[in-house]
Design a protein around this motif. Structure first.
Motif, mmCIF file in Angstrom:
data_model
loop_
_atom_site.group_PDB
_atom_site.id
_atom_site.type_symbol
_atom_site.label_atom_id
_atom_site.label_comp_id
_atom_site.label_asym_id
_atom_site.label_seq_id
_atom_site.Cartn_x
_atom_site.Cartn_y
_atom_site.Cartn_z
ATOM 1 N N VAL A 292 -6.246 7.625 50.554
ATOM 2 C CA VAL A 292 -6.418 6.302 49.949
ATOM 3 C C VAL A 292 -7.872 5.865 50.000
ATOM 4 C CG1 VAL A 292 -5.801 3.863 50.159
ATOM 5 C CG2 VAL A 292 -4.057 5.631 50.425
ATOM 6 N N ARG A 293 -8.483 6.017 51.171
ATOM 7 C CA ARG A 293 -9.857 5.527 51.315
ATOM 8 C C ARG A 293 -10.837 6.351 50.480
ATOM 9 N NH1 ARG A 293 -12.096 1.745 51.271
ATOM 10 N NH2 ARG A 293 -13.942 2.503 52.383
ATOM 11 N N CYS A 294 -10.664 7.660 50.475
ATOM 12 C CA CYS A 294 -11.591 8.482 49.668
ATOM 13 C C CYS A 294 -11.443 8.163 48.188
ATOM 14 C CB CYS A 294 -11.327 9.968 49.922
ATOM 15 S SG CYS A 294 -11.840 10.535 51.552
ATOM 16 N N GLU A 295 -10.215 7.888 47.771
ATOM 17 C CA GLU A 295 -10.009 7.534 46.379
ATOM 18 C C GLU A 295 -10.647 6.185 46.055
ATOM 19 O OE1 GLU A 295 -6.328 7.359 43.177
ATOM 20 O OE2 GLU A 295 -6.082 8.300 45.130
ATOM 21 N N GLU A 296 -10.518 5.244 46.999
ATOM 22 C CA GLU A 296 -11.163 3.941 46.804
ATOM 23 C C GLU A 296 -12.675 4.087 46.715
ATOM 24 O OE1 GLU A 296 -9.884 1.555 50.036
ATOM 25 O OE2 GLU A 296 -7.932 1.066 49.144
ATOM 26 N N ILE A 297 -13.228 4.885 47.600
ATOM 27 C CA ILE A 297 -14.685 5.103 47.586
ATOM 28 C C ILE A 297 -15.103 5.759 46.270
ATOM 29 C CG2 ILE A 297 -16.590 6.307 48.699
ATOM 30 C CD1 ILE A 297 -15.005 6.067 51.341
ATOM 31 N N ALA A 298 -14.328 6.763 45.847
ATOM 32 C CA ALA A 298 -14.667 7.463 44.605
ATOM 33 C C ALA A 298 -14.605 6.523 43.404
ATOM 34 C CB ALA A 298 -13.716 8.649 44.404
ATOM 35 N N ASN A 299 -13.561 5.702 43.355
ATOM 36 C CA ASN A 299 -13.442 4.752 42.246
ATOM 37 C C ASN A 299 -14.592 3.742 42.246
ATOM 38 O OD1 ASN A 299 -11.102 5.952 41.336
ATOM 39 N ND2 ASN A 299 -9.755 4.608 42.525
ATOM 40 N N GLU A 300 -14.955 3.329 43.454
ATOM 41 C CA GLU A 300 -16.082 2.395 43.562
ATOM 42 C C GLU A 300 -17.367 3.032 43.030
ATOM 43 O OE1 GLU A 300 -18.552 -0.057 47.032
ATOM 44 O OE2 GLU A 300 -16.838 1.193 47.547
ATOM 45 N N LYS A 301 -17.585 4.293 43.358
ATOM 46 C CA LYS A 301 -18.792 4.977 42.886
ATOM 47 C C LYS A 301 -18.746 5.193 41.368
ATOM 48 C CE LYS A 301 -20.125 4.842 46.972
ATOM 49 N NZ LYS A 301 -21.045 3.732 47.294
ATOM 50 N N LEU A 302 -17.554 5.476 40.858
ATOM 51 C CA LEU A 302 -17.430 5.627 39.403
ATOM 52 C C LEU A 302 -17.744 4.320 38.689
ATOM 53 C CD1 LEU A 302 -14.197 7.814 39.059
ATOM 54 C CD2 LEU A 302 -16.541 8.485 38.489
ATOM 55 N N HIS A 303 -17.277 3.220 39.263
ATOM 56 C CA HIS A 303 -17.564 1.913 38.661
ATOM 57 C C HIS A 303 -19.060 1.617 38.686
ATOM 58 C CE1 HIS A 303 -17.135 -2.282 37.578
ATOM 59 N NE2 HIS A 303 -17.815 -2.622 38.669
ATOM 60 N N HIS A 304 -19.678 1.869 39.814
ATOM 61 C CA HIS A 304 -21.124 1.641 39.903
ATOM 62 C C HIS A 304 -21.896 2.552 38.964
ATOM 63 C CE1 HIS A 304 -20.618 -0.128 44.230
ATOM 64 N NE2 HIS A 304 -20.242 -0.974 43.278
ATOM 65 N N LEU A 305 -21.424 3.787 38.842
ATOM 66 C CA LEU A 305 -22.086 4.728 37.938
ATOM 67 C C LEU A 305 -21.977 4.268 36.484
ATOM 68 C CD1 LEU A 305 -23.474 7.399 37.292
ATOM 69 C CD2 LEU A 305 -21.246 8.526 37.422
ATOM 70 N N ALA A 306 -20.814 3.729 36.128
ATOM 71 C CA ALA A 306 -20.610 3.294 34.740
ATOM 72 C C ALA A 306 -21.519 2.140 34.367
ATOM 73 C CB ALA A 306 -19.149 2.906 34.522
ATOM 74 N N THR A 307 -21.916 1.329 35.344
ATOM 75 C CA THR A 307 -22.774 0.174 35.069
ATOM 76 C C THR A 307 -24.221 0.403 35.479
ATOM 77 O OG1 THR A 307 -22.139 -0.777 37.218
ATOM 78 C CG2 THR A 307 -20.842 -1.423 35.289
ATOM 79 N N ASP A 308 -24.542 1.612 35.868
ATOM 80 C CA ASP A 308 -25.907 1.921 36.279
ATOM 81 C C ASP A 308 -26.861 1.820 35.087
ATOM 82 O OD1 ASP A 308 -28.198 4.083 36.718
ATOM 83 O OD2 ASP A 308 -27.498 3.420 38.683
ATOM 84 N N GLU A 309 -27.930 1.072 35.226
ATOM 85 C CA GLU A 309 -28.873 0.853 34.120
ATOM 86 C C GLU A 309 -29.553 2.149 33.691
ATOM 87 O OE1 GLU A 309 -31.648 -2.159 35.035
ATOM 88 O OE2 GLU A 309 -30.162 -3.785 35.159
ATOM 89 N N SER A 310 -29.884 2.983 34.646
ATOM 90 C CA SER A 310 -30.531 4.259 34.297
ATOM 91 C C SER A 310 -29.599 5.119 33.452
ATOM 92 C CB SER A 310 -30.918 5.015 35.569
ATOM 93 O OG SER A 310 -31.822 4.258 36.331
ATOM 94 N N TRP A 311 -28.329 5.126 33.828
ATOM 95 C CA TRP A 311 -27.359 5.907 33.054
ATOM 96 C C TRP A 311 -27.184 5.332 31.650
ATOM 97 C CZ3 TRP A 311 -24.813 9.578 31.141
ATOM 98 C CH2 TRP A 311 -23.642 9.366 30.436
ATOM 99 N N LEU A 312 -27.076 4.013 31.543
ATOM 100 C CA LEU A 312 -26.894 3.388 30.231
ATOM 101 C C LEU A 312 -28.087 3.659 29.317
ATOM 102 C CD1 LEU A 312 -25.331 -0.036 31.314
ATOM 103 C CD2 LEU A 312 -24.159 1.958 30.375
ATOM 104 N N GLU A 313 -29.281 3.589 29.880
ATOM 105 C CA GLU A 313 -30.481 3.902 29.078
ATOM 106 C C GLU A 313 -30.481 5.361 28.638
ATOM 107 O OE1 GLU A 313 -33.802 2.871 31.462
ATOM 108 O OE2 GLU A 313 -33.460 0.700 31.347
ATOM 109 N N LEU A 314 -30.100 6.244 29.558
ATOM 110 C CA LEU A 314 -30.052 7.670 29.221
ATOM 111 C C LEU A 314 -29.001 7.946 28.151
ATOM 112 C CD1 LEU A 314 -31.101 10.515 29.936
ATOM 113 C CD2 LEU A 314 -29.271 10.667 31.627
ATOM 114 N N GLN A 315 -27.851 7.284 28.251
ATOM 115 C CA GLN A 315 -26.775 7.471 27.278
ATOM 116 C C GLN A 315 -27.227 7.039 25.882
ATOM 117 O OE1 GLN A 315 -23.336 5.003 27.937
ATOM 118 N NE2 GLN A 315 -21.956 6.458 26.956
ATOM 119 N N LYS A 316 -27.858 5.869 25.784
ATOM 120 C CA LYS A 316 -28.325 5.371 24.487
ATOM 121 C C LYS A 316 -29.415 6.275 23.911
ATOM 122 C CE LYS A 316 -29.800 1.174 22.127
ATOM 123 N NZ LYS A 316 -30.739 1.895 21.270
ATOM 124 N N ALA A 317 -30.320 6.713 24.784
ATOM 125 C CA ALA A 317 -31.392 7.599 24.314
ATOM 126 C C ALA A 317 -30.833 8.917 23.796
ATOM 127 C CB ALA A 317 -32.380 7.853 25.450
#
Length: 831
Positions: A292-317
């Motif tokens: 449960v905890r590892c899944e929660e941590i993983a989901n939290e990291k996925l959420h942060h990754l999805a909203t990461d500004e560097s990633w969003l800029e890279l995706q648009k570029a």
């Protein structure tokens, strides 16, 4: 305790007296104390004991907590309800202490031991160290208050599936003068008896107590009687809790410990299982918590990754175009969040942690595949454009097509592979092989298209060359139309085709085509050259009637020296007509069929035998009556000539010949008319019978003249005068335009001419020769003036029209001879 200590230890009721778990309170406690940051570096201490035995007082002094203590002046009663927890102040590592509700309390009654057992089981499942608070005077007593407590501890311990080894620290309160060396063996003996009496599962029937517990004993003086000593002993005991989880420390087996970030969830699940009265499988529980905890941590990291500004800029570029260092940038972003996951989940079960890590990486990469494919797609597009440019440049430099394609393809694929290596993400096993295969297919497709276009252009150029080399010469040969027409065309076709094929093979070698393809292209080129001749032949065949008439006119109207004919009456019009028609028929035979294969045929002989010899036109009436039909031209095909090579069928040739004869008949008629007119105009003598008649009837007059010389002299003078008038008046020329025009012209010039002759004779007789020329000139001028004024306009127009008609049958040589004759006659008259 002071307010600052309460703030430091954050006392919180974990489970109330009714057995309800305080989830919100625990989450608040975890956040305020930052328990989640501790990882595995934390310890849990729980205390159990009889009610009003000083458990809370001991904890407050031992761990600087602020649990509520019993007021001795208010009487002995239940102080702690349920389970409370707090943070131990000043102890490293992070230590969490639980104060359990006391046993044997009168509030719950003698028979209500359910919560007592549940809380004991919860403490053993959660705590690393369990303090057993007991009175010193209970040691060695059969009915001591500690025995039911120990029995409860051992019973619930056996409900734990594969329980971990827990430290039981027996705290002897209010010790007496009896040395601990004597009390401790008695206590251990009592503990062992209780263990032996507890009913155990078959698997643990002979299991010693030491397999489950580390037993420690410590004695403390009375808090009320010896407070100062009590505090000193507690301070010494407190030192044992520092670094309790280190090897050799007070804590027991740490294999089943749950990471601090999962403590809240683990505690909730343990209590839930205990409440449901199910056996507590701690290893399975550990895996469940880790999951449960590892899944929660993983989901939290996925959420942060999805909203990461560097990633969003890279995706648009990546969507807009190529991104330099795409693989490095994306790898860095992914590495950041995977590393955070590893840091937060490091203390959970390794199998679960790795499994959830793989899931985290897989989900993160799944979302990042489209930008990667966009980037690789841009690389493919750039590589394809580069291939097109390189190929065009190589071809413009004269390199062979196949070599140019190979070099450009190899170069572009190398660049693409290098770019794909730079775009690779180290966390992924993405393979750009499919994109590379598509690039290869695109390159092959473009190369095929370019090859087709080049070959089409090359073929078109050679077809244009053949068209220019064959069209006009073939047309000229057809216009000449003779026996050597088709041999000359075959020679020309063979020469030009072989030259074009040779050059074509030299150029097409660079394409490295298979022999079958080259043979097909060469054959197509040969077929095209042949089609040019066939097309031109069909065009000329459509104009054959015009060509025949032109050929007839040329032969009929010109002599062997190509001079225009003058129909003087000496020409054999029949023979000339036959020759002209033979030439036209020869042209028709040439255009009747295509003869590019050198096959012998009987077209010419058939046409001449049928048309020139009169077989067709002179078919006898007898044969017509009998119904016999022997016309070889009554057919739609020629003998030994394939239908595809037929330009004019025999029936068409027959029809064309009839039309030709009808359209050239007028020319022959005109020639005959011109010949007869010429004969009439040049015949001045009367007919022979008239001359004989004149001689017979004028015989007497002739004899009279011969007998009298004066008559002869007079006749001679008259002859001279007539001859002079004949020359001066130019009688033959005047009558060339007709009798009426000649008579009118001579009549108008007769009197001036006679006057001129008489004047000239008179002057010669008087010897005035020097004035003869001007007078003659004047008389000549007068003659011309009188001629121009005396002839009416209508007559002049008639004369002109007659002259024009006569000019149709005169040649330039004849006109020249007539002019010369007129000059000579003028000179004679002047003499």
């Amino acid at each position: 305790m002071g307010q600052s200590e309460e703030e430091d230890c954050f006392p919180t009721q974990l489970i109330d007296g009714k057995g309800e778990f305080n989830v919100e309170g625990l989450d608040t406690f975890v956040k305020k104390t930052k328990l989640s940051d501790s990882g595995l570096s934390y310890a849990v201490v729980a205390i159990m004991g009889p009610q009003s035995s000083g458990k809370s007082t001991l904890l407050n002094h031992l761990f600087k907590t602020s649990f509520r203590e019993m007021d001795a002046f208010a009487g002995r009663s239940q102080t702690t309800k349920g389970i409370w927890m707090a943070k131990c102040v000043g102890i490293e590592p992070f230590t969490l202490v639980m104060d359990l509700e006391g046993t044997d309390g009168r509030e719950r009654g003698e028979d209500d031991t359910t919560f007592e057992k549940q809380s004991a089981l919860f403490a053993l499942a959660v705590a690393d160290i369990v303090l057993i608070n007991m009175w010193c005077h209970d040691i060695g007593r059969e009915q001591a208050a500690n025995k039911p407590l120990l029995k409860t501890v051992f019973q619930v311990m056996l409900r734990l599936f594969s329980p971990r080894k827990t430290t039981l620290l027996f705290v002897i309160r209010d010790k007496t003068k009896t040395p601990m060396d004597l009390l401790e063996p008695v206590l251990r003996e009592d503990i062992q008896k209780i263990w032996d009496l507890v009913r155990k599962p078959e698997a643990h029937k002979n299991t010693p107590l030491s397999e489950f517990f580390n037993v420690e004993v410590v004695a403390l003086s009375s808090y009320e009687d010896k407070e100062k000593v009590f505090k000193q002993e507690v301070a010494e005991l407190r030192q044992r809790f520092f670094h309790s989880i280190s090897p050799g420390g007070l804590a027991g087996d740490r294999r089943g410990v749950v990471p601090a970030s999962g403590f809240s969830f683990s505690s909730q699940e343990i209590w839930k299982v205990i409440k449901e009265n199910r056996d507590l499988d701690l290893p399975a529980h550990k895996v469940m918590v880790a999951t449960v905890r590892c899944e929660e941590i993983a989901n939290e990291k996925l959420h942060h990754l999805a909203t990461d500004e560097s990633w969003l800029e890279l995706q648009k570029a990546a969507e807009d175009g190529l991104v330099p260092g795409f693989g490095r940038k994306l790898s860095s972003i992914l590495e950041k969040y995977i590393s955070e996951y590893d840091a937060e989940a490091i203390y959970f079960d390794e199998g679960v942690r790795k499994e959830k890590r793989l899931q985290l990486k897989s989900k993160a990469l799944d979302v990042r595949v489209p930008p990667y494919l966009d980037h690789v797609g841009h690389l493919r597009s750039n590589a394809l454009e580069s291939f097109k440019i390189r190929l065009e440049q190589s071809l413009n430099q004269g390199k062979g097509f196949a070599n140019a394609v190979r070099d450009a393809q190899q170069s572009c694929l190398l660049v693409f592979d290098k770019a794909c290596e730079d775009a690779a993400v180290k966390q992924a096993t993405w393979n750009a092989s499919k994109v590379r295969e598509k690039l290869s297919r695109d390159i092959h497709s473009h190369a095929s298209s370019a090859q087709t276009a080049r070959l089409s252009e090359l073929t078109a150029n050679y077809e244009k060359r053949l068209t220019q080399a064959l069209s006009e010469p073939v047309e000229s040969l057809f216009e000449a139309g003779g026996k050597e027409t088709w041999p000359s065309i075959r020679t020309l076709l063979k020469r030009e085709t072989e030259a074009a094929v040779t050059d074509f093979l030299d150029v097409v070698t660079g394409f490295e085509l298979d022999h079958a393809t080259i043979d097909d292209m060469v054959q197509n080129l040969k077929d095209y050259s042949r089609s040019i001749v066939e097309k031109k032949a069909r065009e000329e065949a459509a104009k054959i009637l015009i060509r025949m008439k032109d050929r007839f006119s040329t032969v009929f109207s010109h002599d062997k020296d190509s001079m225009p004919r003058v129909w003087t009456g000496k020409e054999d019009i029949r023979a000339i007509t036959k020759d002209a028609r033979a030439e036209a028929l020869s042209l028709l035979s040439v255009m009747a069929a295509i003869r590019l294969d050198e096959r012998p045929d009987k077209i010419e002989s058939t046409l001449f035998s049928s048309l020139m010899d009169g077989t067709v036109s002179n078919t006898s009436s007898h044969n017509r009556r009998l119904g016999a039909f022997t016309d070889p031209l009554a057919s739609s095909s020629w003998e030994k000539v394939p239908p595809k090579d037929v330009l004019l069928t025999p029936v068409q040739c027959k029809s064309l010949w009839r039309q030709f004869k009808s359209e050239t008949e007028y020319t022959v008629t005109q020639a005959i008319s011109a010949q007869e007119a010429h004969k009439r105009n040049n015949n001045w003598l009367p007919p022979a019978w008239a001359i004989v008649l004149m001689f017979v009837l004028g015989f007497n007059e002739l004899m009279m003249l011969l007998k009298n010389p004066l008559y002869l002299l007079g006749l001679f003078v008259a002859f001279l005068l007539c001859k002079a008038l004949w020359v001066q008046l130019d009688v033959p020329r005047e009558f060339q335009h007709g009798a009426l025009a000649g008579v009118l012209s001579i009549t108008s010039k007769f009197l001036p001419t006679v006057m001129n002759l008489l004047r000239k004779l008179a002057e010669e007789a008087q010897g005035k020769t020097t004035q003869g020329v001007p007078e003659y000139s004047a008389s000549q001028s007068y003659r011309h003036q009188s001629h121009s004024h005396s002839i009416p306009e209508s007559v002049s127009s008639n004369i002109s029209s007659l002259a024009d008609d006569d000019a149709e049958y005169s040649s330039p040589a004849l006109v020249q001879r007539r002019s010369t004759s007129n000059v000579r006659e003028t000179e004679i008259s002047e003499m």
